[in-house]
Design a protein around this motif. Structure first.
Motif, PDB file in Angstrom:
ATOM      1  N   LEU A   3      26.824  47.268  43.978  1.00 11.18           N
ATOM      2  CA  LEU A   3      27.762  48.256  44.505  1.00 11.18           C
ATOM      3  C   LEU A   3      27.291  48.846  45.833  1.00 11.18           C
ATOM      4  O   LEU A   3      28.112  49.154  46.700  1.00 11.18           O
ATOM      5  N   ASP A   4      25.990  48.998  46.002  1.00 12.62           N
ATOM      6  CA  ASP A   4      25.495  49.528  47.279  1.00 12.62           C
ATOM      7  C   ASP A   4      25.852  48.600  48.438  1.00 12.62           C
ATOM      8  O   ASP A   4      26.117  49.069  49.552  1.00 12.62           O
ATOM      9  N   ASP A   5      25.847  47.279  48.178  1.00 11.03           N
ATOM     10  CA  ASP A   5      26.264  46.333  49.221  1.00 11.03           C
ATOM     11  C   ASP A   5      27.732  46.537  49.574  1.00 11.03           C
ATOM     12  O   ASP A   5      28.114  46.515  50.761  1.00 11.03           O
ATOM     13  N   MET A   6      28.561  46.749  48.565  1.00 11.70           N
ATOM     14  CA  MET A   6      29.987  46.972  48.804  1.00 11.70           C
ATOM     15  C   MET A   6      30.199  48.285  49.556  1.00 11.70           C
ATOM     16  O   MET A   6      31.080  48.387  50.431  1.00 11.70           O
ATOM     17  N   LYS A   7      29.368  49.288  49.262  1.00 11.48           N
ATOM     18  CA  LYS A   7      29.496  50.578  49.947  1.00 11.48           C
ATOM     19  C   LYS A   7      29.093  50.474  51.414  1.00 11.48           C
ATOM     20  O   LYS A   7      29.662  51.156  52.276  1.00 11.48           O
ATOM     21  N   ILE A   8      28.093  49.628  51.709  1.00 13.20           N
ATOM     22  CA  ILE A   8      27.697  49.407  53.109  1.00 13.20           C
ATOM     23  C   ILE A   8      28.857  48.801  53.890  1.00 13.20           C
ATOM     24  O   ILE A   8      29.154  49.211  55.018  1.00 13.20           O
ATOM     25  N   VAL A   9      29.520  47.814  53.286  1.00  6.26           N
ATOM     26  CA  VAL A   9      30.677  47.179  53.937  1.00  6.26           C
ATOM     27  C   VAL A   9      31.814  48.184  54.067  1.00  6.26           C
ATOM     28  O   VAL A   9      32.482  48.263  55.111  1.00  6.26           O
ATOM     29  N   LYS A  10      32.034  48.969  53.021  1.00 12.46           N
ATOM     30  CA  LYS A  10      33.099  49.987  53.053  1.00 12.46           C
ATOM     31  C   LYS A  10      32.881  50.968  54.204  1.00 12.46           C
ATOM     32  O   LYS A  10      33.820  51.338  54.920  1.00 12.46           O
ATOM     33  N   LYS A  11      31.633  51.380  54.388  1.00  6.46           N
ATOM     34  CA  LYS A  11      31.312  52.331  55.449  1.00  6.46           C
ATOM     35  C   LYS A  11      31.553  51.730  56.832  1.00  6.46           C
ATOM     36  O   LYS A  11      31.889  52.451  57.784  1.00  6.46           O
ATOM     37  N   ALA A  12      31.390  50.405  56.950  1.00  6.09           N
ATOM     38  CA  ALA A  12      31.531  49.739  58.253  1.00  6.09           C
ATOM     39  C   ALA A  12      32.980  49.588  58.690  1.00  6.09           C
ATOM     40  O   ALA A  12      33.243  49.331  59.872  1.00  6.09           O
ATOM     41  N   VAL A  13      33.923  49.720  57.761  1.00  6.20           N
ATOM     42  CA  VAL A  13      35.351  49.604  58.088  1.00  6.20           C
ATOM     43  C   VAL A  13      35.981  50.976  57.858  1.00  6.20           C
ATOM     44  O   VAL A  13      36.053  51.449  56.719  1.00  6.20           O
ATOM     45  N   VAL A  14      36.417  51.605  58.904  1.00  3.98           N
ATOM     46  CA  VAL A  14      36.909  52.986  58.842  1.00  3.98           C
ATOM     47  C   VAL A  14      38.054  53.104  57.831  1.00  3.98           C
ATOM     48  O   VAL A  14      39.041  52.370  57.891  1.00  3.98           O
ATOM     49  N   GLY A  15      37.874  54.046  56.903  1.00  9.49           N
ATOM     50  CA  GLY A  15      38.938  54.325  55.946  1.00  9.49           C
ATOM     51  C   GLY A  15      39.044  53.352  54.786  1.00  9.49           C
ATOM     52  O   GLY A  15      39.955  53.468  53.958  1.00  9.49           O
ATOM     53  N   ALA A  16      38.135  52.403  54.699  1.00  9.27           N
ATOM     54  CA  ALA A  16      38.224  51.379  53.645  1.00  9.27           C
ATOM     55  C   ALA A  16      37.816  51.954  52.299  1.00  9.27           C
ATOM     56  O   ALA A  16      37.120  52.966  52.204  1.00  9.27           O
ATOM     57  N   THR A  17      38.256  51.295  51.244  1.00 11.02           N
ATOM     58  CA  THR A  17      37.879  51.638  49.876  1.00 11.02           C
ATOM     59  C   THR A  17      37.149  50.452  49.255  1.00 11.02           C
ATOM     60  O   THR A  17      37.126  49.353  49.819  1.00 11.02           O
ATOM     61  N   ILE A  18      36.577  50.682  48.072  1.00  9.49           N
ATOM     62  CA  ILE A  18      35.925  49.585  47.355  1.00  9.49           C
ATOM     63  C   ILE A  18      36.935  48.474  47.059  1.00  9.49           C
ATOM     64  O   ILE A  18      36.604  47.284  47.123  1.00  9.49           O
ATOM     65  N   ASN A  19      38.177  48.849  46.752  1.00  9.77           N
ATOM     66  CA  ASN A  19      39.189  47.828  46.497  1.00  9.77           C
ATOM     67  C   ASN A  19      39.492  46.994  47.735  1.00  9.77           C
ATOM     68  O   ASN A  19      39.748  45.800  47.638  1.00  9.77           O
ATOM     69  N   THR A  29      30.279  59.633  31.875  1.00  8.45           N
ATOM     70  CA  THR A  29      31.194  60.321  32.778  1.00  8.45           C
ATOM     71  C   THR A  29      32.358  59.385  33.093  1.00  8.45           C
ATOM     72  O   THR A  29      32.167  58.299  33.617  1.00  8.45           O
ATOM     73  N   ILE A  30      33.577  59.830  32.777  1.00  6.01           N
ATOM     74  CA  ILE A  30      34.722  58.947  33.006  1.00  6.01           C
ATOM     75  C   ILE A  30      35.734  59.532  33.972  1.00  6.01           C
ATOM     76  O   ILE A  30      36.622  58.837  34.435  1.00  6.01           O
ATOM     77  N   GLY A  31      35.646  60.794  34.280  1.00  4.60           N
ATOM     78  CA  GLY A  31      36.670  61.409  35.122  1.00  4.60           C
ATOM     79  C   GLY A  31      36.568  60.964  36.559  1.00  4.60           C
ATOM     80  O   GLY A  31      35.529  61.053  37.189  1.00  4.60           O
ATOM     81  N   GLY A  32      37.711  60.488  37.119  1.00  2.00           N
ATOM     82  CA  GLY A  32      37.788  60.167  38.533  1.00  2.00           C
ATOM     83  C   GLY A  32      36.868  59.072  38.987  1.00  2.00           C
ATOM     84  O   GLY A  32      36.441  59.044  40.130  1.00  2.00           O
ATOM     85  N   LEU A  33      36.547  58.130  38.101  1.00  2.00           N
ATOM     86  CA  LEU A  33      35.588  57.086  38.471  1.00  2.00           C
ATOM     87  C   LEU A  33      36.212  55.993  39.310  1.00  2.00           C
ATOM     88  O   LEU A  33      35.540  55.268  39.997  1.00  2.00           O
ATOM     89  N   GLY A  34      37.499  55.830  39.203  1.00  2.00           N
ATOM     90  CA  GLY A  34      38.127  54.757  39.958  1.00  2.00           C
ATOM     91  C   GLY A  34      39.410  54.356  39.310  1.00  2.00           C
ATOM     92  O   GLY A  34      39.920  55.026  38.439  1.00  2.00           O
ATOM     93  N   THR A  35      39.978  53.220  39.728  1.00  2.00           N
ATOM     94  CA  THR A  35      41.251  52.774  39.203  1.00  2.00           C
ATOM     95  C   THR A  35      41.197  51.315  38.848  1.00  2.00           C
ATOM     96  O   THR A  35      40.305  50.590  39.250  1.00  2.00           O
ATOM     97  N   SER A  36      42.184  50.901  38.112  1.00  2.00           N
ATOM     98  CA  SER A  36      42.314  49.485  37.792  1.00  2.00           C
ATOM     99  C   SER A  36      43.034  48.827  38.940  1.00  2.00           C
ATOM    100  O   SER A  36      44.231  49.029  39.122  1.00  2.00           O
ATOM    101  N   SER A  37      42.279  48.028  39.753  1.00  2.00           N
ATOM    102  CA  SER A  37      42.785  47.474  41.002  1.00  2.00           C
ATOM    103  C   SER A  37      43.649  48.502  41.686  1.00  2.00           C
ATOM    104  O   SER A  37      44.791  48.251  42.059  1.00  2.00           O
ATOM    105  N   SER A  38      43.095  49.694  41.868  1.00  2.00           N
ATOM    106  CA  SER A  38      43.922  50.856  42.101  1.00  2.00           C
ATOM    107  C   SER A  38      44.340  50.976  43.540  1.00  2.00           C
ATOM    108  O   SER A  38      43.731  51.635  44.339  1.00  2.00           O
ATOM    109  N   THR A  39      45.442  50.349  43.881  1.00  2.00           N
ATOM    110  CA  THR A  39      46.043  50.566  45.175  1.00  2.00           C
ATOM    111  C   THR A  39      47.038  51.697  45.100  1.00  2.00           C
ATOM    112  O   THR A  39      47.638  52.064  46.098  1.00  2.00           O
ATOM    113  N   ALA A  40      47.256  52.250  43.920  1.00  2.00           N
ATOM    114  CA  ALA A  40      48.166  53.378  43.758  1.00  2.00           C
ATOM    115  C   ALA A  40      47.449  54.658  44.184  1.00  2.00           C
ATOM    116  O   ALA A  40      46.325  54.915  43.820  1.00  2.00           O
TER     117      ALA A  40
END
Length: 471
Positions: free
Chosen positions: A240-256, A165-176
């Motif tokens: 990745l689950d660790d990164m998602k826990i941190v992402k959830k703790a900061v409102v509006g944050a992304t994996i990037n 599955t490749i659709g909508g998986l993410g971006t290359s350092s995608s701040t765009a």
């Protein structure tokens, strides 16, 4: 312009820049396999793959009488592109297989250009380490193009009839932001004013970076000529689950945002060990250089669209650059502050058209003043910043390559004037960041990798503790 097999095809401006001696860049992807490599199966797969249907992979680099580069179609002998290493990379029993592969990749990053008497790609088969190393010149395409092409040749481990599955998986350092997000934002006059303001501010800084504005020196600074220095490669491993826990703790944050917060915290940890307090004041700025996918669809791409001449989502190099600053903080009681600062900065970058500006100005300089000036300006931008960082979000599920289960996907590139270059690729719940360093500047690269890993674990523990405290 469409491809014509009867005529030479001019290189794109970005392709010409990547062929200049100072910016000669090769992208390397390491694919770990569970079982021994079947050379015959690899050969057959390559011959039948979409790779050989992409004209740049079946063309020689040629130069006309004026020195201008072109692609010229040629017949492919797959065996000339296979480099088979039956013996272990090192005979030292104390070196782990992973470190041996990283050592091999580090050597390739400095001393092994691609031969121009064949198309600019090759596949190394490290038989003793069950590892395939794909090397492709950046003139052929960017990381998004190449990862999308590779995954089109793979199958899902849980369903061999399906491609990953490749659709909508993410971006290359995608701040765009996506096109739809941008349209929504532009409906607001205030947002439009912010877009104009931030674009102006960041465009001016980008121009100044190409001339004289430079980061102050730290223990991880590179500079002109450092691209030729010996390299060491380390892997920082994240869940990745660790990164998602941190992402959830900061409102509006992304994996990037989390990734950049980890980089900021990790560099602060490392510099606290390497530098004296007098030499490195609190808040010292270090600027990262990030590549941003400019295609209408973020993330990995559908190869049918990449191969379509009429599609705006074309194969090749379609990215801009962003300057992403981080700041040194020695004693931070709340590690999530690194993520909050990263999010605040990246949100402003999202509002700007900095990446598009960098792409357009580079194209303008290349088209009107030639590759030498364009390369010189890009080289100075690299010399005047501290590190390079990229992030490609790969398949969520486990995959197979030529029927062989893939254990890891990792990427890096040839060395730049930076003393530290970081490329992260996620795969099946894990994220591996390849850290390429100039070992005479950063002799303890294992410590640096551990600083990044510890940074994420600290953020995760703080986020979990904070959530329990609230509950």
């Amino acid at each position: 312009m469409g491809y014509n097999t009867e005529k030479d095809e001019p290189l794109t401006p970005a392709g010409r820049m990547f062929l200049q001696p100072e910016m000669n860049t090769i992208i390397t992807c390491a694919i770990g396999l569970k079982n021994p490599i079947d050379i015959g199966a690899i050969r057959s797969e390559v011959k039948a793959s979409v790779m050989l249907k992409q004209p740049r992979f079946t063309s020689l680099l040629v130069r006309d009488s004026n020195g201008r580069e072109h692609w010229r179609s040629t017949q492919i002998n797959v065996d000339r592109h296979l480099v088979i290493r039956p013996e272990p990379v090192t005979e030292d029993p104390s070196v782990s297989p992973e470190d041996a592969v990283n050592e091999y990749l580090a050597d390739l990053s400095v001393s092994c250009p691609l031969s121009t008497d064949k198309p600019l790609w090759e596949i190394h088969l490290l038989m003793a380490h069950n590892c395939i190393v794909l090397r492709v010149h950046h003139a052929l395409g960017d990381g998004i193009s190449l990862m999308s092409m590779f995954l089109s040749c793979c199958r899902r481990a849980d369903d061999p009839a399906q491609t990953p599955t490749i659709g909508g998986l993410g971006t290359s350092s995608s701040t765009a932001a996506s096109g739809e997000e941008r349209r929504r934002r532009r409906r607001s006059l205030w947002t439009l004013l912010n877009v104009v303001w931030y674009t102006l501010v960041y465009a001016v800084e980008f121009c100044l970076r190409s001339m004289w504005l430079k980061d102050k020196k730290t223990a991880v600074s590179g500079g002109a000529g450092v691209e030729l220095w010996p390299r060491k490669l380390e892997t920082a491993k994240f869940v990745l689950d660790d990164m998602k826990i941190v992402k959830k703790a900061v409102v509006g944050a992304t994996i990037n945002d989390v990734l950049f917060g980890v980089v900021s915290s990790g560099l602060s940890k490392y510099l606290s060990i390497r530098s004296s307090p007098e030499a490195l004041p609190e808040g010292r700025k270090m600027t990262g250089l990030s590549m941003v996918n400019l295609r209408p669809q973020p993330g990995l791409q559908d190869m049918t669209k990449l191969m379509d001449e009429k599609s705006k989502t074309r194969f090749g190099n379609q990215f801009g650059m962003l300057l992403l600053p981080v700041y040194y903080h020695k004693n931070e009681s709340d590690p999530l502050q690194f993520v909050r600062r990263a999010k605040q900065m990246i949100d402003k970058k999202k509002l700007s058209l900095e990446a598009l500006f960098s792409y357009k100005i580079g194209d303008f300089v290349m088209s009107n003043f030639g590759p030498k000036l364009a390369c010189k300006l890009n080289y100075r931008i690299v010399c005047n910043t501290t590190f390079t960082i990229s992030n490609v979000i790969g398949p969520k599920e486990e995959i197979t390559a030529v029927g062989n289960p893939v254990t890891y996907l990792r990427a890096n590139s040839t060395s730049l004037p930076h003393a530290i270059t970081m490329h992260m690729v996620s795969y099946a719940g894990k994220a591996d960041m390849q850290i390429l360093v100039a070992k005479d500047i950063i002799p303890d690269s294992q410590l640096l990798a551990k600083c990044f890993e510890d940074a994420l674990l600290e953020m995760k523990e703080f986020a979990v503790a904070s959530e329990k405290g609230v509950k």
